[in-house]
Design a protein around this motif. Structure first.
Motif, PDB file in Angstrom:
ATOM      1  N   PHE A 115      -5.741   7.105  -9.484  1.00 29.98           N
ATOM      2  CA  PHE A 115      -6.900   7.158  -8.749  1.00 29.98           C
ATOM      3  C   PHE A 115      -7.333   8.711  -8.129  1.00 29.98           C
ATOM      4  O   PHE A 115      -6.316   9.394  -8.135  1.00 29.98           O
ATOM      5  N   ARG A 116      -8.417   8.700  -7.639  1.00 31.42           N
ATOM      6  CA  ARG A 116      -8.605   9.957  -7.071  1.00 31.42           C
ATOM      7  C   ARG A 116      -8.102   9.763  -5.330  1.00 31.42           C
ATOM      8  O   ARG A 116      -8.055   8.661  -5.053  1.00 31.42           O
ATOM      9  N   SER A 117      -7.786  10.874  -4.810  1.00 33.12           N
ATOM     10  CA  SER A 117      -7.096  10.871  -3.454  1.00 33.12           C
ATOM     11  C   SER A 117      -8.200  10.261  -2.503  1.00 33.12           C
ATOM     12  O   SER A 117      -7.688   9.369  -1.427  1.00 33.12           O
ATOM     13  N   GLN A 118      -9.421  10.187  -2.539  1.00 31.51           N
ATOM     14  CA  GLN A 118     -10.430   9.480  -1.749  1.00 31.51           C
ATOM     15  C   GLN A 118     -10.545   8.215  -1.892  1.00 31.51           C
ATOM     16  O   GLN A 118     -11.133   7.437  -0.865  1.00 31.51           O
ATOM     17  N   TRP A 119     -10.007   7.469  -2.843  1.00 30.80           N
ATOM     18  CA  TRP A 119     -10.158   6.206  -3.224  1.00 30.80           C
ATOM     19  C   TRP A 119      -8.979   5.421  -2.390  1.00 30.80           C
ATOM     20  O   TRP A 119      -8.113   4.653  -3.021  1.00 30.80           O
ATOM     21  N   ASN A 120      -9.125   5.286  -1.255  1.00 36.41           N
ATOM     22  CA  ASN A 120      -8.107   4.805  -0.257  1.00 36.41           C
ATOM     23  C   ASN A 120      -8.098   3.189  -0.429  1.00 36.41           C
ATOM     24  O   ASN A 120      -6.866   2.761  -0.480  1.00 36.41           O
ATOM     25  N   LYS A 121      -9.112   2.375  -0.858  1.00 38.52           N
ATOM     26  CA  LYS A 121      -8.916   0.960  -0.939  1.00 38.52           C
ATOM     27  C   LYS A 121      -8.022   0.805  -2.103  1.00 38.52           C
ATOM     28  O   LYS A 121      -7.313  -0.061  -2.258  1.00 38.52           O
ATOM     29  N   GLN A 122      -8.462   1.506  -3.225  1.00 39.12           N
ATOM     30  CA  GLN A 122      -7.763   1.201  -4.690  1.00 39.12           C
ATOM     31  C   GLN A 122      -6.184   1.682  -4.627  1.00 39.12           C
ATOM     32  O   GLN A 122      -5.104   0.987  -4.745  1.00 39.12           O
ATOM     33  N   ILE A 123      -6.134   2.660  -3.691  1.00 40.03           N
ATOM     34  CA  ILE A 123      -4.654   3.269  -3.504  1.00 40.03           C
ATOM     35  C   ILE A 123      -3.670   2.263  -2.703  1.00 40.03           C
ATOM     36  O   ILE A 123      -2.625   1.809  -2.978  1.00 40.03           O
ATOM     37  N   ASP A 124      -4.406   1.746  -1.565  1.00 42.82           N
ATOM     38  CA  ASP A 124      -3.794   0.820  -0.657  1.00 42.82           C
ATOM     39  C   ASP A 124      -3.486  -0.543  -1.419  1.00 42.82           C
ATOM     40  O   ASP A 124      -2.312  -1.034  -1.087  1.00 42.82           O
ATOM     41  N   TYR A 125      -4.293  -0.893  -2.257  1.00 43.75           N
ATOM     42  CA  TYR A 125      -4.165  -2.262  -2.864  1.00 43.75           C
ATOM     43  C   TYR A 125      -2.962  -2.208  -3.740  1.00 43.75           C
ATOM     44  O   TYR A 125      -2.060  -2.941  -3.781  1.00 43.75           O
TER      45      TYR A 125
END
Length: 293
Positions: A115-125
């Protein structure tokens, strides 16, 4: 409201997948141009229709998830859903796809995504599902317009913008700069073969190729990535000028933002002189079958 799930049926579903991915990522920072990977995966012996699951509300597509893989390695997609269906529909898509990927029928053991680092929702999921962040690599770039200087006069210099990226031309220059094993070349050939390049820039001095760039442009966001870079030692002193040629071509094509991996830069290059700054990171996430939460 009736929500149903089904597996992939035919090539029209792949069109649905591409269209939905574009829709869901259009407003995410630095979302890349879709690759050929889903299409290429269909021709592999590992492909199975259960690797793609679609969710519908009556006849309306509301979400999907898929994966591609080779051997026991699985590139696991994200469960993209319309915002109002985040939660249970998202979790059901994730469960159906991952359960099949790690089943004895398919045999996946290693699961990865980026993911890109700003994609917090996807990373947290993904973190909530047992994934770990294994690597971060810096992405640099610029917003157009960039204040550009005229390129210096380079003796016997010529360049050509080509419609197609040719791996062999990139490889011939790259291997002069950096020895690569057959396994590495095979992996790179497969990776670049999955990219829909918009153009390549080939640079020569006295008809000898010294640099080769492969560039993509995502049409719905005008976002460009310099994904392939090969440089002969003769090209290093002129790197700023060569990047200016890319900027000029991107300007002609109405690009709004351009990025590249910082690892592509020759040592000693000053970002500000390129008109570049650190913009984001590629965040690599990974999980082994036995680690699943």
């Amino acid at each position: 409201m009736t929500i149903t799930f089904r597996f992939y049926e035919n090539s029209s579903d792949l069109d649905l997948q591409y269209s939905f991915w574009n829709q869901m990522t259009k407003n995410l920072p630095y979302a890349w141009k879709p690759t050929f990977s889903p299409k290429l995966y269909e021709s592999q012996v590992e492909f199975n229709k259960k690797s793609r699951v679609f969710a519908f509300e009556n006849e309306r597509l509301i979400g999907y998830m898929s994966f591609s893989g080779k051997g026991d390695f699985v590139s696991l997609g994200y469960p993209w859903v319309l915002p109002e269906f985040e939660g249970s529909v998202q979790d059901e898509l994730f469960g159906k796809v991952l359960d099949f990927a790690k089943s004895d029928e398919y045999g996946g053991k290693v699961f990865a995504q980026r993911f890109r680092s700003q994609w917090n929702k996807q990373i947290d999921y993904f973190l909530s599902k047992g994934f770990q962040i294994t690597n971060r690599s810096q992405i640099i770039g610029a917003k157009y317009p960039i204040l550009l200087k005229s390129i210096q006069t380079i003796p016997d210099f010529s360049f050509e913008i080509k419609d197609n990226f040719l791996f062999e031309e990139w490889k011939n220059i790259k291997t002069k700069q950096q020895p690569l094993t057959n396994e590495q070349l095979s992996m790179l050939s497969e990776y670049y073969g999955s990219i829909e390049f918009d153009y390549a820039l080939e640079c020569k001095i006295a008809d000898e190729p010294i640099a080769y760039f492969g560039v993509t442009i995502r049409a719905d966001t005008d976002y460009s990535e310099i994904l392939a870079v090969a440089l002969d030692q003769k090209a290093i002193p002129y790197f700023y000028d060569l990047l200016t040629l890319v900027h000029n071509e991107n300007n002609k094509r109405k690009v709004k933002t351009v990025t590249m991996a910082k690892s592509h830069l020759p040592k000693g290059v000053i970002l500000e002189k390129l008109g570049f700054a650190a913009l984001t990171e590629d965040v690599m996430m990974y999980m082994r079958k036995e680690q699943q939460a």
